[in-house]
Enzyme design. Structure first.
Site, mmCIF file in Angstrom:
data_model
loop_
_atom_site.group_PDB
_atom_site.id
_atom_site.type_symbol
_atom_site.label_atom_id
_atom_site.label_comp_id
_atom_site.label_asym_id
_atom_site.label_seq_id
_atom_site.Cartn_x
_atom_site.Cartn_y
_atom_site.Cartn_z
ATOM 1 N N HIS A 219 -3.348 20.110 -10.006
ATOM 2 C CA HIS A 219 -3.463 19.003 -8.850
ATOM 3 C C HIS A 219 -4.268 20.367 -7.704
ATOM 4 O O HIS A 219 -4.857 19.702 -6.804
ATOM 5 C CB HIS A 219 -2.638 17.875 -8.452
ATOM 6 C CG HIS A 219 -1.330 18.776 -7.814
ATOM 7 N ND1 HIS A 219 -0.273 19.513 -8.565
ATOM 8 C CD2 HIS A 219 -1.456 19.120 -6.127
ATOM 9 C CE1 HIS A 219 0.417 20.304 -7.493
ATOM 10 N NE2 HIS A 219 0.183 19.934 -6.368
HETATM 11 C C1 UD1 Z 1 0.393 17.909 -1.909
HETATM 12 C C2 UD1 Z 1 0.913 19.195 -1.033
HETATM 13 C C3 UD1 Z 1 0.789 20.162 -2.814
HETATM 14 C C4 UD1 Z 1 1.715 19.044 -3.504
HETATM 15 C C5 UD1 Z 1 1.574 17.776 -4.006
HETATM 16 C C6 UD1 Z 1 2.064 16.724 -4.942
HETATM 17 C C7 UD1 Z 1 -0.134 20.006 0.909
HETATM 18 C C8 UD1 Z 1 -1.060 20.987 1.852
HETATM 19 N N1 UD1 Z 1 -0.353 20.056 -0.503
HETATM 20 O O1 UD1 Z 1 -1.135 17.325 -2.108
HETATM 21 O O2 UD1 Z 1 1.906 20.942 -1.983
HETATM 22 O O3 UD1 Z 1 2.334 19.850 -4.742
HETATM 23 O O4 UD1 Z 1 0.837 16.955 -2.500
HETATM 24 O O5 UD1 Z 1 1.711 15.516 -4.896
HETATM 25 O O6 UD1 Z 1 0.883 19.179 1.641
HETATM 26 N N2 UD1 Z 1 -3.653 10.801 -2.460
HETATM 27 C C9 UD1 Z 1 -4.212 8.991 -2.641
HETATM 28 N N3 UD1 Z 1 -2.991 8.353 -2.902
HETATM 29 C C10 UD1 Z 1 -1.844 8.703 -2.240
HETATM 30 C C11 UD1 Z 1 -1.735 10.285 -1.465
HETATM 31 C C12 UD1 Z 1 -2.409 11.395 -1.752
HETATM 32 O O7 UD1 Z 1 -4.960 8.563 -3.612
HETATM 33 O O8 UD1 Z 1 -0.110 8.309 -2.535
HETATM 34 C C13 UD1 Z 1 -5.819 11.224 -2.295
HETATM 35 C C14 UD1 Z 1 -5.350 11.718 -1.325
HETATM 36 O O9 UD1 Z 1 -6.852 10.748 -0.271
HETATM 37 C C15 UD1 Z 1 -5.935 12.855 -1.114
HETATM 38 C C16 UD1 Z 1 -5.723 13.713 -1.965
HETATM 39 O O10 UD1 Z 1 -4.782 11.909 -2.761
HETATM 40 O O11 UD1 Z 1 -7.686 12.762 -1.046
HETATM 41 C C17 UD1 Z 1 -4.245 14.206 -1.920
HETATM 42 O O12 UD1 Z 1 -3.924 14.608 -1.034
HETATM 43 P P1 UD1 Z 1 -2.812 15.641 -0.120
HETATM 44 O O13 UD1 Z 1 -1.695 15.062 0.254
HETATM 45 O O14 UD1 Z 1 -4.412 15.836 0.908
HETATM 46 O O15 UD1 Z 1 -2.132 16.521 -0.642
HETATM 47 P P2 UD1 Z 1 -2.059 17.064 -2.001
HETATM 48 O O16 UD1 Z 1 -3.606 17.212 -3.296
HETATM 49 O O17 UD1 Z 1 -1.510 15.536 -2.888
#
Ligand code: UD1
Length: 379
Positions: A219
């Site tokens: 991811h």
């Molecule tokens: C985040 C953390 C990372 C951790 C990871 C574990 C930061 C900078 N990054 O990255 O350190 O290893 O989580 O999962 O804090 N999304 C959903 N549903 C959710 C959550 C997120 O669809 O419940 C989607 C969001 O809309 C976004 C993408 O996933 O487009 C990424 O989510 P984001 O929280 O930005 O970062 P992660 O890549 O999950």
């Protein structure tokens, strides 16, 4: 007045760190008042709610509902909302865990509001400033009054940065508290059933045997945000790796979105030996790790779990903030980056990876107790 401890969670890897801590506070310092704040960085049931239920985390007292966005959007929204919580409640301590955006945002806000700050999982350094997590770690550690570290390498990083020794408390790895408390329940699960029940695309009977499948997760922006990098990795996974053994791939929402945007999604879910599942709950993931022949991952938490379980781990990164998990330090993980040639070669040798279970000192399931004892001692 009893101390009020505000604990912060935001994203998936926080939940397994906060669960043992809340249980230990309840057992060892029952007069402490706890307030759990969920920033809402992760909000899906699969990424958040399921972990509360399974790990016995009490419902959050406050939801900030921050949701997705750029780093600045997530951090900014979190700070604005968390400031209001601190002003209303005036806790004695704020406790943050890990290195996600919620960690850093709440750390800054706590210090601005002159509330004492504790960081669990302090001192980890990848020395790679292209990772948002590295920024989050360094900022949080610079501000924290109590820095709870997992190992001696983390202590040394902090000492080099000039952190006073009396702020550093080496307590071990709190993730392993959760692993130990869930290990037996996980072992009783059937990997084929776990996967069959959570596939994103239906298919025939799933039959997985222990040591007969690879477990894959990725991811990190460095691996999944650039279409060319992602396409090359998918090519390797679909055309080569899955020819060696079935590949179980619990998909992260960021990765799914990017696969769809790059036109790669159908190719992945259409491949007979690539078993793409929804994000899995903690116990199911632990069971799949227990039975995996090899784990390919860019997750720091999985690296640590592989180390304690003895699963060979090919870490799809060029560096790690968790060097203690590397084969060179007696662990099970090899850095393989995201270059397909390098991953292919490492995969060929993975069977020969000398992987006995490796347990660094204090990774014993008692870390949360040591943390609570430190708070009680501090008064
Ligand atoms: C985040 C953390 C990372 C951790 C990871 C574990 C930061 C900078 N990054 O990255 O350190 O290893 O989580 O999962 O804090 N999304 C959903 N549903 C959710 C959550 C997120 O669809 O419940 C989607 C969001 O809309 C976004 C993408 O996933 O487009 C990424 O989510 P984001 O929280 O930005 O970062 P992660 O890549 O999950």
């Amino acid at each position: 007045m009893n101390p009020l401890i505000t604990l912060v969670v935001g994203a998936r890897p926080n939940f397994m760190k906060i669960a043992p801590l809340m249980h230990a506070f309840a057992a060892r310092a029952p007069d402490y008042e706890l307030c759990l704040v969920h920033t809402g960085q992760h909000y899906d049931d699969a990424m958040s709610g399921a972990f509360f239920t399974q790990l016995g985390i009490p419902a959050a007292d406050v939801h900030l509902g921050v949701g997705s966005g750029t780093h600045a959007e997530q951090v900014g929204r979190t700070m604005i909302k968390f400031e209001k919580v601190l002003r209303a409640r005036r806790p004695t301590w704020v406790v943050v865990v890990g290195d996600v955006n919620a960690t850093c945002a709440c750390a800054i806000t706590a210090k601005q509001e002159q509330v004492r700050l504790a960081h669990v999982e302090a001192g980890l350094r990848s020395f790679d400033w292209s990772m948002p997590e590295e920024v989050n770690r360094v900022v949080t550690d610079r501000l924290a009054d109590f820095l709870f570290t997992p190992d001696a390498i983390a202590d040394a990083n902090l000492e080099k940065e000039g952190v006073a020794a009396d702020r550093i408390h080496r307590v071990g790895n709190i993730m392993i508290d959760t692993l130990e408390s869930q290990r037996e329940a996980a072992a009783a699960l059937d990997p084929s059933r776990i996967v069959a029940d959570s596939l994103v695309a239906p298919r025939g009977k799933v039959e997985l045997t222990d040591k007969g499948y690879a477990l894959l997760t990725m991811h990190r922006p460095g691996n999944v945000d650039t279409a060319e990098v992602l396409a090359a990795l998918v090519g390797y996974i679909v055309d080569e790796l899955s020819g060696e053994c079935p590949v179980v791939w619990p998909i992260h929402p960021r990765t799914q979105k990017n696969l769809e945007a790059a036109g790669l999604w159908e190719r992945v879910v259409g491949s007979a030996q690539v078993l793409v599942t929804r994000p899995l709950d903690y116990r199911s993931m632990l069971r799949l790790n227990q039975g995996a022949r090899v784990c390919l991952t860019d997750s720091g938490g999985l690296q640590e779990e592989c180390c304690v379980l003895g699963t060979p781990c090919l870490t799809m990164r060029d560096n790690t903030e968790r060097p203690i998990t590397l084969v060179a330090h007696g662990g099970c993980s090899l850095l393989v980056g995201n270059d397909v040639g390098r991953i292919r070669a490492a995969m060929r040798d993975a069977g020969a990876l000398s992987c006995t279970t490796s347990r660094p000192p204090l990774w014993d399931g008692q870390t949360a107790n040591r943390i609570v004892d430190a708070f009680v001692e501090a008064g």
